[in-house]
Design a protein around this motif. Structure first.
Motif, PDB file in Angstrom:
ATOM      1  N   PRO A   4      56.494  44.921  37.954  1.00 12.77           N
ATOM      2  CA  PRO A   4      57.460  44.629  39.055  1.00 12.77           C
ATOM      3  C   PRO A   4      57.421  42.521  38.759  1.00 12.77           C
ATOM      4  CG  PRO A   4      55.504  45.011  39.244  1.00 12.77           C
ATOM      5  CD  PRO A   4      55.421  45.468  37.563  1.00 12.77           C
ATOM      6  N   TYR A   5      58.437  42.385  39.617  1.00 13.46           N
ATOM      7  CA  TYR A   5      58.634  41.051  39.864  1.00 13.46           C
ATOM      8  C   TYR A   5      58.010  40.271  41.433  1.00 13.46           C
ATOM      9  CZ  TYR A   5      62.427  41.021  36.659  1.00 13.46           C
ATOM     10  OH  TYR A   5      63.502  41.288  34.965  1.00 13.46           O
ATOM     11  N   VAL A   6      57.532  39.069  41.478  1.00 21.14           N
ATOM     12  CA  VAL A   6      57.227  39.058  42.936  1.00 21.14           C
ATOM     13  C   VAL A   6      57.811  38.068  43.291  1.00 21.14           C
ATOM     14  CG1 VAL A   6      54.923  37.867  44.545  1.00 21.14           C
ATOM     15  CG2 VAL A   6      54.567  40.075  43.144  1.00 21.14           C
ATOM     16  N   TYR A   7      58.685  37.005  44.494  1.00 18.11           N
ATOM     17  CA  TYR A   7      59.110  36.468  44.810  1.00 18.11           C
ATOM     18  C   TYR A   7      58.648  35.639  45.605  1.00 18.11           C
ATOM     19  CZ  TYR A   7      63.441  38.606  42.678  1.00 18.11           C
ATOM     20  OH  TYR A   7      64.603  39.621  42.079  1.00 18.11           O
ATOM     21  N   ASP A   8      58.904  34.494  44.983  1.00 15.44           N
ATOM     22  CA  ASP A   8      57.810  33.104  46.001  1.00 15.44           C
ATOM     23  C   ASP A   8      59.358  32.422  46.841  1.00 15.44           C
ATOM     24  OD1 ASP A   8      59.505  31.044  44.507  1.00 15.44           O
ATOM     25  OD2 ASP A   8      57.494  29.783  44.073  1.00 15.44           O
ATOM     26  N   THR A   9      58.736  31.387  47.595  1.00 18.27           N
ATOM     27  CA  THR A   9      59.941  30.983  48.572  1.00 18.27           C
ATOM     28  C   THR A   9      61.354  30.061  48.227  1.00 18.27           C
ATOM     29  OG1 THR A   9      57.971  30.771  50.204  1.00 18.27           O
ATOM     30  CG2 THR A   9      59.887  29.720  50.509  1.00 18.27           C
ATOM     31  N   GLY A  10      60.792  29.511  46.757  1.00 18.72           N
ATOM     32  CA  GLY A  10      61.275  29.172  46.079  1.00 18.72           C
ATOM     33  C   GLY A  10      63.112  29.698  46.141  1.00 18.72           C
ATOM     34  N   VAL A  11      62.548  31.541  45.319  1.00 20.71           N
ATOM     35  CA  VAL A  11      63.067  32.390  45.186  1.00 20.71           C
ATOM     36  C   VAL A  11      64.608  32.584  46.575  1.00 20.71           C
ATOM     37  CG1 VAL A  11      63.998  34.522  44.678  1.00 20.71           C
ATOM     38  CG2 VAL A  11      62.066  33.564  43.379  1.00 20.71           C
TER      39      VAL A  11
END
Length: 130
Positions: A4-11
């Motif tokens: 899986p991927y986790v996206y942060d606010t920058g994404v």
């Protein structure tokens, strides 16, 4: 099984700015059947105007929004204490990624790596810079 991927606010901010490279990474991940995780606090950090952020809303509909409840919030707070930082949003990203063996996409790779190292979880996170 795909990681899986986790996206942060920058994404989310890159998507909101119509960053084609991030869109391409995201579309490929969707095609691969990856779980795409976004902590709810990350949404809160990026969301400002429903009328203006239609594209971001569309993007989020293809992601799994992970609620940050009491236990996750406590874990993020403990991680901040270990790392000597105060950013519970980044700590939530790291906590979720470590629990799920996910790759983190971030505009803040140094902060994410620092939090990952403070967690003492081995192996550490795979972090991808935007």
């Amino acid at each position: 099984m795909t990681i899986p991927y986790v996206y942060d606010t920058g994404v989310l901010l890159a998507i909101d700015s119509n960053d084609r490279r991030i869109w391409a990474i995201h579309h490929l991940a969707v095609e691969e059947g990856r779980r795409l995780l976004v902590p709810s606090v990350v949404v809160g950090q990026a969301w400002r105007d429903t009328r203006r952020q239609v594209q971001l809303g569309r993007f989020l509909s293809s992601c799994e929004i992970v609620p940050v409840g009491l236990e996750l919030a406590k874990s993020a707070g403990v991680l901040c204490g270990k790392a000597g930082t105060r950013d519970v949003v980044d700590a939530s990203v790291v906590t979720i990624a470590l629990a799920r063996g996910a790759i983190v996409f971030t505009s803040d790779p140094e902060d994410i790596a620092h939090l990952s190292a403070a967690s003492d979880v081995k192996p550490g996170l795979v972090v991808r810079r935007l």
